[in-house]
Design an enzyme around this catalytic site. Structure first.
Site, mmCIF file in Angstrom:
data_model
loop_
_atom_site.group_PDB
_atom_site.id
_atom_site.type_symbol
_atom_site.label_atom_id
_atom_site.label_comp_id
_atom_site.label_asym_id
_atom_site.label_seq_id
_atom_site.Cartn_x
_atom_site.Cartn_y
_atom_site.Cartn_z
ATOM 1 N N HIS A 62 -39.594 -33.902 29.910
ATOM 2 C CA HIS A 62 -39.648 -33.360 28.550
ATOM 3 C C HIS A 62 -39.305 -31.871 28.514
ATOM 4 C CE1 HIS A 62 -42.978 -36.582 28.042
ATOM 5 N NE2 HIS A 62 -41.801 -37.092 27.758
ATOM 6 N N LYS A 72 -44.951 -23.923 30.322
ATOM 7 C CA LYS A 72 -46.176 -24.701 30.535
ATOM 8 C C LYS A 72 -46.853 -24.256 31.829
ATOM 9 C CE LYS A 72 -44.272 -28.836 28.341
ATOM 10 N NZ LYS A 72 -43.857 -30.246 28.553
ATOM 11 N N TYR A 132 -52.709 -28.718 30.406
ATOM 12 C CA TYR A 132 -51.684 -27.693 30.409
ATOM 13 C C TYR A 132 -51.737 -26.825 29.167
ATOM 14 C CZ TYR A 132 -48.889 -31.223 27.849
ATOM 15 O OH TYR A 132 -48.442 -32.175 26.960
ATOM 16 N N ASP A 170 -39.710 -42.256 26.372
ATOM 17 C CA ASP A 170 -39.147 -41.678 27.590
ATOM 18 C C ASP A 170 -38.051 -42.562 28.183
ATOM 19 O OD1 ASP A 170 -40.883 -39.595 27.227
ATOM 20 O OD2 ASP A 170 -42.102 -40.002 28.994
#
Length: 183
Positions: A62, A72, A132, A170
């Protein structure tokens, strides 16, 4: 906090000092000044996320396009994952290269995945809690996905003991050759 560059030098591993005894442990998981010095600039984190997944779940790869690109800072608090970052900056000499790092509740490592990189992970333990921080808000209109098994990238995913399980979204990811990337 020990900071180690990976073979993609902008992607960093953060390893906290752990203070433990028979009662348990203490660690400092984040300190803004240490982070800023390590990455060479200041980032504001605006969102914290937590996902729980079972063995074989593969999330990614992603990323979000500008102006909503996200950095991130990722970690695992329970379980074990193989975490991957892919350089998507066309102007980078490392464009299309990836790095993978094992993160676990035991090693307490964190990985910094800067804006301009795709991110994904594979759960290697029975389950994993993945936390995260992001430098930008989730923006579905800016979100993109590259296939986890793209032969152009050739990511060497470890064997989790079960076939990778990806979401329908995905599974619709594209190859790096078809992907919208960064300048």
């Amino acid at each position: 906090m020990k900071v180690t560059p990976t073979r993609l030098p902008e992607v960093l591993i953060f390893e906290p000092r752990i203070f433990g005894d028979e009662r348990g442990f203490f660690l400092e998981s984040f300190r803004q000044a240490v982070f800023d010095e390590a990455v060479g600039r200041h980032f504001d984190f605006v969102q914290d996320n937590h996902s729980h997944s079972r063995r074989g779940v593969l999330r990614g790869l992603h990323y979000q396009l500008d102006p909503m690109a996200q950095g991130k800072l990722v970690r695992v608090t329970q379980g074990r994952v193989f975490d991957v970052a892919v350089d998507l900056r066309r102007s980078s000499p490392r464009f299309g290269q990836w790095v993978g790092v094992e993160l676990s509740g035991e090693n307490h490592r964190q990985l910094w995945v800067p804006p301009g990189f795709a991110h994904g992970f594979l759960v290697l333990s029975d389950s994993a809690d993945f936390l995260y921080k992001t430098t930008n808000y989730y923006a579905p209109q800016a979100e993109r996905c590259i296939r986890w098994d793209d032969p152009v990238l050739g990511i060497d995913w470890p064997d989790a003991g079960v076939a990778p399980q990806v979401s329908a979204k995905d599974a619709q990811g594209v190859s790096l050759t078809q992907a919208e990337v960064f300048a």
